[in-house]
Design a protein around this motif. Structure first.
Motif, mmCIF file in Angstrom:
data_model
loop_
_atom_site.group_PDB
_atom_site.id
_atom_site.type_symbol
_atom_site.label_atom_id
_atom_site.label_comp_id
_atom_site.label_asym_id
_atom_site.label_seq_id
_atom_site.Cartn_x
_atom_site.Cartn_y
_atom_site.Cartn_z
ATOM 1 N N VAL A 169 0.835 -1.196 0.000
ATOM 2 C CA VAL A 169 0.000 0.000 0.000
ATOM 3 C C VAL A 169 0.873 1.250 0.000
ATOM 4 O O VAL A 169 1.878 1.312 0.714
ATOM 5 N N PRO A 170 0.523 2.282 -0.792
ATOM 6 C CA PRO A 170 1.274 3.540 -0.760
ATOM 7 C C PRO A 170 1.337 4.097 0.669
ATOM 8 O O PRO A 170 0.311 4.208 1.335
ATOM 9 N N THR A 171 2.534 4.388 1.117
ATOM 10 C CA THR A 171 2.749 4.830 2.496
ATOM 11 C C THR A 171 3.531 6.135 2.511
ATOM 12 O O THR A 171 4.511 6.276 1.792
ATOM 13 N N VAL A 172 3.062 7.081 3.330
ATOM 14 C CA VAL A 172 3.712 8.387 3.448
ATOM 15 C C VAL A 172 4.027 8.629 4.918
ATOM 16 O O VAL A 172 3.221 8.337 5.793
ATOM 17 N N LEU A 173 5.204 9.159 5.186
ATOM 18 C CA LEU A 173 5.581 9.527 6.550
ATOM 19 C C LEU A 173 5.066 10.945 6.802
ATOM 20 O O LEU A 173 5.697 11.923 6.432
ATOM 21 N N TRP A 174 3.858 11.044 7.376
ATOM 22 C CA TRP A 174 3.227 12.343 7.641
ATOM 23 C C TRP A 174 3.853 12.986 8.870
ATOM 24 O O TRP A 174 4.108 12.306 9.859
ATOM 25 N N PRO A 175 4.056 14.303 8.863
ATOM 26 C CA PRO A 175 4.519 14.994 10.073
ATOM 27 C C PRO A 175 3.434 14.896 11.159
ATOM 28 O O PRO A 175 2.235 14.921 10.857
ATOM 29 N N TRP A 176 3.856 14.761 12.393
ATOM 30 C CA TRP A 176 2.918 14.611 13.511
ATOM 31 C C TRP A 176 1.857 15.707 13.521
ATOM 32 O O TRP A 176 0.680 15.439 13.722
ATOM 33 N N ASP A 177 2.257 16.934 13.278
ATOM 34 C CA ASP A 177 1.311 18.049 13.374
ATOM 35 C C ASP A 177 0.332 18.115 12.192
ATOM 36 O O ASP A 177 -0.540 18.973 12.158
ATOM 37 N N ARG A 178 0.442 17.172 11.240
ATOM 38 C CA ARG A 178 -0.483 17.142 10.105
ATOM 39 C C ARG A 178 -1.268 15.830 10.015
ATOM 40 O O ARG A 178 -1.981 15.594 9.042
ATOM 41 N N MET A 179 -1.161 14.973 11.028
ATOM 42 C CA MET A 179 -1.838 13.676 10.986
ATOM 43 C C MET A 179 -3.350 13.803 10.853
ATOM 44 O O MET A 179 -3.996 12.968 10.230
ATOM 45 N N GLU A 180 -3.932 14.864 11.419
ATOM 46 C CA GLU A 180 -5.385 15.009 11.290
ATOM 47 C C GLU A 180 -5.800 15.108 9.825
ATOM 48 O O GLU A 180 -6.873 14.646 9.437
ATOM 49 N N GLU A 181 -4.928 15.674 8.982
ATOM 50 C CA GLU A 181 -5.223 15.744 7.548
ATOM 51 C C GLU A 181 -5.294 14.342 6.948
ATOM 52 O O GLU A 181 -6.159 14.053 6.127
ATOM 53 N N PHE A 182 -4.372 13.479 7.373
ATOM 54 C CA PHE A 182 -4.384 12.095 6.897
ATOM 55 C C PHE A 182 -5.688 11.411 7.294
ATOM 56 O O PHE A 182 -6.367 10.810 6.458
ATOM 57 N N TYR A 183 -6.059 11.494 8.571
ATOM 58 C CA TYR A 183 -7.267 10.815 9.033
ATOM 59 C C TYR A 183 -8.512 11.341 8.322
ATOM 60 O O TYR A 183 -9.439 10.594 8.051
ATOM 61 N N ARG A 184 -8.529 12.608 7.993
ATOM 62 C CA ARG A 184 -9.687 13.191 7.309
ATOM 63 C C ARG A 184 -9.817 12.710 5.868
ATOM 64 O O ARG A 184 -10.882 12.854 5.268
ATOM 65 N N THR A 185 -8.772 12.168 5.290
ATOM 66 C CA THR A 185 -8.865 11.632 3.934
ATOM 67 C C THR A 185 -9.499 10.249 3.918
ATOM 68 O O THR A 185 -9.851 9.753 2.846
ATOM 69 N N LEU A 186 -9.666 9.612 5.076
ATOM 70 C CA LEU A 186 -10.122 8.225 5.150
ATOM 71 C C LEU A 186 -11.632 8.099 5.276
ATOM 72 O O LEU A 186 -12.287 8.919 5.909
#
Length: 109
Positions: A60-77
Motif C-alpha cells: 500500500v502507498p505509504t507516506v511519513l506524515w509529520p505529527w502536526d499534520r496527521m489530522e489531515e491524513f485521518y480526514r482523507t479516510l
C-alpha cells in the motif's frame, strides 16, 4: 502526546472509499501486516483506495506524515483499520476516532 480534540474533527463525507492505517511496522508482524496485505489485495475491495501513514505498509502507498499534520491524513479516510495483534497505547485508532464515523467489528480470523 495526547489526542488533540480540537484538531481531530470530522469534516463531512469523503468522495471515495479510502481505507487507511498508520504506524511503524516491526519485523515480527505484530502490526498485522499480513492481514493488511490481504485486505489490500481482496477483490471485493477493489473499488476502495488503500493508503497508510508511517512506514513499512507495502504493498500500500505509504507516506511519513509529520505529527502536526496527521489530522489531515485521518480526514482523507472513509475507514481506519487497525490490524495490530499487540498495541500499547494505540494512538492511531484513538486519533482516527476523532476524525471518522464510529465503527467496530470482530477480529479477522
Amino acid at each position: 502526546p495526547p489526542v488533540n480534540l480540537h484538531k481531530f474533527i470530522p469534516k463531512g463525507l469523503r468522495p471515495k472509499n479510502v481505507v487507511g492505517t498508520s504506524g511503524f511496522v516491526y519485523p515480527r508482524g505484530r502490526k498485522g501486516e499480513a492481514t493488511w496485505r490481504r485486505l489490500a489485495r481482496d477483490p471485493q475491495l477493489s473499488n476502495a483506495r488503500f493508503t497508510a501513514a508511517g512506514r513499512g505498509w507495502g504493498p500500500v502507498p505509504t507516506v511519513l506524515w509529520p505529527w502536526d499534520r496527521m489530522e489531515e491524513f485521518y480526514r482523507t479516510l472513509t475507514v481506519y483499520v487497525c490490524t495490530s495483534s499487540i498495541e500499547g497505547t494505540g494512538h492511531g485508532p484513538l486519533e482516527a476516532l476523532e476524525g471518522l464515523p464510529e465503527g467496530a467489528g470482530d477480529p479477522l480470523r
